[in-house]
Design a protein around this motif. Sequence first.
Motif, mmCIF file in Angstrom:
data_model
loop_
_atom_site.group_PDB
_atom_site.id
_atom_site.type_symbol
_atom_site.label_atom_id
_atom_site.label_comp_id
_atom_site.label_asym_id
_atom_site.label_seq_id
_atom_site.Cartn_x
_atom_site.Cartn_y
_atom_site.Cartn_z
ATOM 1 N N GLY A 9 6.836 -19.409 -6.903
ATOM 2 C CA GLY A 9 7.401 -18.615 -8.108
ATOM 3 C C GLY A 9 6.366 -17.281 -8.228
ATOM 4 N N GLY A 10 6.061 -16.728 -7.081
ATOM 5 C CA GLY A 10 4.945 -15.527 -7.131
ATOM 6 C C GLY A 10 5.876 -14.573 -7.258
ATOM 7 N N PRO A 11 5.565 -13.380 -6.622
ATOM 8 C CA PRO A 11 6.112 -11.993 -6.171
ATOM 9 C C PRO A 11 7.270 -12.248 -5.374
ATOM 10 N N THR A 12 8.294 -11.302 -5.323
ATOM 11 C CA THR A 12 9.176 -11.322 -4.402
ATOM 12 C C THR A 12 8.627 -10.064 -3.340
ATOM 13 N N TYR A 13 8.529 -10.451 -2.218
ATOM 14 C CA TYR A 13 7.993 -9.689 -1.128
ATOM 15 C C TYR A 13 9.126 -9.019 -0.275
ATOM 16 N N SER A 14 8.934 -7.934 0.395
ATOM 17 C CA SER A 14 9.965 -7.285 1.044
ATOM 18 C C SER A 14 9.085 -6.845 2.501
ATOM 19 N N GLU A 15 9.687 -5.488 2.861
ATOM 20 C CA GLU A 15 9.354 -5.098 4.246
ATOM 21 C C GLU A 15 7.841 -5.133 4.660
ATOM 22 N N ARG A 16 7.579 -5.315 5.787
ATOM 23 C CA ARG A 16 6.114 -5.422 6.301
ATOM 24 C C ARG A 16 5.535 -3.982 6.137
ATOM 25 N N VAL A 17 4.252 -3.957 6.265
ATOM 26 C CA VAL A 17 3.460 -3.174 6.029
ATOM 27 C C VAL A 17 3.113 -2.306 7.399
ATOM 28 N N ASN A 18 3.170 -1.030 7.568
ATOM 29 C CA ASN A 18 3.023 -0.403 8.913
ATOM 30 C C ASN A 18 1.541 0.069 8.864
ATOM 31 N N GLY A 19 0.576 -0.708 9.818
ATOM 32 C CA GLY A 19 -0.830 -0.358 9.909
ATOM 33 C C GLY A 19 -1.653 -1.416 9.700
ATOM 34 N N GLU A 20 -2.817 -1.415 8.994
ATOM 35 C CA GLU A 20 -3.757 -2.237 8.833
ATOM 36 C C GLU A 20 -3.660 -3.083 7.658
ATOM 37 N N TRP A 21 -2.666 -3.913 7.360
ATOM 38 C CA TRP A 21 -2.563 -4.646 6.227
ATOM 39 C C TRP A 21 -3.736 -5.478 5.679
ATOM 40 N N LEU A 22 -4.496 -5.869 6.759
ATOM 41 C CA LEU A 22 -5.657 -6.591 6.570
ATOM 42 C C LEU A 22 -6.776 -5.933 6.731
ATOM 43 N N ILE A 23 -7.791 -5.532 5.646
ATOM 44 C CA ILE A 23 -8.894 -4.956 6.026
ATOM 45 C C ILE A 23 -10.110 -5.381 5.423
ATOM 46 N N ARG A 24 -11.106 -5.068 5.803
ATOM 47 C CA ARG A 24 -12.481 -5.321 5.246
ATOM 48 C C ARG A 24 -12.872 -4.097 4.656
ATOM 49 N N GLY A 25 -13.089 -4.177 3.140
ATOM 50 C CA GLY A 25 -13.488 -3.163 2.315
ATOM 51 C C GLY A 25 -15.005 -2.722 2.597
ATOM 52 N N ARG A 26 -15.313 -1.701 1.914
ATOM 53 C CA ARG A 26 -16.551 -1.172 1.909
ATOM 54 C C ARG A 26 -17.695 -2.023 1.187
ATOM 55 N N ASP A 27 -17.118 -3.223 0.397
ATOM 56 C CA ASP A 27 -18.169 -3.989 -0.078
ATOM 57 C C ASP A 27 -18.192 -5.301 0.671
ATOM 58 N N GLY A 28 -17.552 -5.225 1.586
ATOM 59 C CA GLY A 28 -17.409 -6.628 2.652
ATOM 60 C C GLY A 28 -16.299 -7.335 2.232
ATOM 61 N N ARG A 29 -15.716 -7.259 1.303
ATOM 62 C CA ARG A 29 -14.432 -8.192 0.889
ATOM 63 C C ARG A 29 -13.279 -7.858 1.632
ATOM 64 N N LEU A 30 -12.583 -8.922 2.093
ATOM 65 C CA LEU A 30 -11.291 -8.822 2.644
ATOM 66 C C LEU A 30 -10.367 -8.338 1.729
ATOM 67 N N SER A 31 -9.139 -7.810 2.006
ATOM 68 C CA SER A 31 -7.975 -7.584 1.023
ATOM 69 C C SER A 31 -6.745 -7.557 2.119
ATOM 70 N N VAL A 32 -5.639 -7.854 1.744
ATOM 71 C CA VAL A 32 -4.232 -7.555 2.138
ATOM 72 C C VAL A 32 -3.567 -6.738 1.421
ATOM 73 N N TYR A 33 -2.572 -6.155 1.952
ATOM 74 C CA TYR A 33 -1.557 -4.999 1.308
ATOM 75 C C TYR A 33 -0.173 -5.732 1.743
ATOM 76 N N LEU A 34 0.650 -5.472 0.785
ATOM 77 C CA LEU A 34 2.356 -6.192 0.788
ATOM 78 C C LEU A 34 2.902 -5.453 -0.047
ATOM 79 N N THR A 35 4.214 -5.278 -0.072
ATOM 80 C CA THR A 35 5.059 -4.783 -0.739
ATOM 81 C C THR A 35 5.816 -5.978 -1.537
ATOM 82 N N SER A 36 6.335 -5.564 -2.996
ATOM 83 C CA SER A 36 7.070 -6.147 -3.521
ATOM 84 C C SER A 36 7.891 -5.619 -4.666
ATOM 85 N N ASP A 37 9.282 -5.833 -4.363
ATOM 86 C CA ASP A 37 10.320 -4.990 -5.132
ATOM 87 C C ASP A 37 10.103 -3.698 -4.889
#
Length: 357
Positions: A9-37
């Motif tokens: 029941g979460g967001p509606t996801y669409s096309e893939r991301v071009n590039g590094e969609w999984l990254i380690r931020g400056r503070d060391g936390r991991l994040s992912v980017y995705l598109t939705s609608d």
Amino acid sequence: MPRAKSPQGGPTYSERVNGEWLIRGRDGRLSVYLTSDDTVLCRAERTRGGPWDPPRTVGGDQKVQPGVAVGQGSDGYAHLAAWRPTAAGEAVLMHSTHFRPLLAALDWSPCGHGHPNKKGDRTGTPAVAVDAQGRAHVFVRNIGTGISMVAQKEKGGWDPWRDLKGQGVQGPPVAVTGESGCVEAYAAVSGAILYWRQAQPGTIPVREEPLEAPVRPGTLRALATSAEHTTLFFTDDDSGDLCAWRPGGKPVPLLPAAGPGPIAAVRCELDGHDCTLLAQRSASGRVAFAAYPTEEETAGAWWTESGPQLPDDARVALTKDHEDRVVAATLSPSTGRLLVTRRKDEPGLALKAWQEV
């Protein structure tokens, strides 16, 4: 790619991301980017190595079209580019900077359109690379099917759009910053790979001698592998082999591609050796991993599969966490499932059990 509702029941996801969609931020936390609608979302670890927060919108309230690009600078900041529709049959490229995973990203701001009339429709998925000074360089196929580029100025704003020439570009380009600080871009055309490179940091990328090769569009992946070289990975459309190419040399077949889609790649230390780790969704539906000594393709590599069977649209990403451990993630737009695993603290490439986050 069709959009689909997450079974949870979460967001509606669409096309893939071009590039590094999984990254380690400056503070060391991991994040992912995705598109939705018509938005871009970010999911991030609440604490380093800890639980993940729900998706949050990136770039404010402005609506953007699917096909976002992400690039990361040496400062750890993420730069995103996406098209925003402005009128019927017209769109403009937008840019946002995300400084830390748990902070709100800057609102989308326009960086223009590569068309000579400075307006027109979306021409293709962009690619982003960030130079050593933290300036984003956005590459995109233009109306003439070549590549155009726009770069940030050092003190804010954008330089004029540049037509980098080329013709017949198929699929999205890829962009990368080498260890030298020079930005490079690659694009597939029928029977060849086009290549652009800055002679020095801050200059306009110049088109170099193309590589004649039966490249499969949508399989390009570039990785900085030494102070002198960037290695481009691609699938040979005739043989089905995954190949590695460093400009100035000849492509080297590494091993048969595990599956039809793009690979992920990261440099890491394995048992005291500088290695390049590759990952790809295999034809069986699982994630296949292969590693070899960096820039020593003749040493050989072989695939080892891991994790559960994944949907056909699942993509794989690799990075390193705050302890420099390899992290792998898979994301399926059709299901919305994000799975993550990390390397165990033991010799070799033993991975922990995959977990949905």
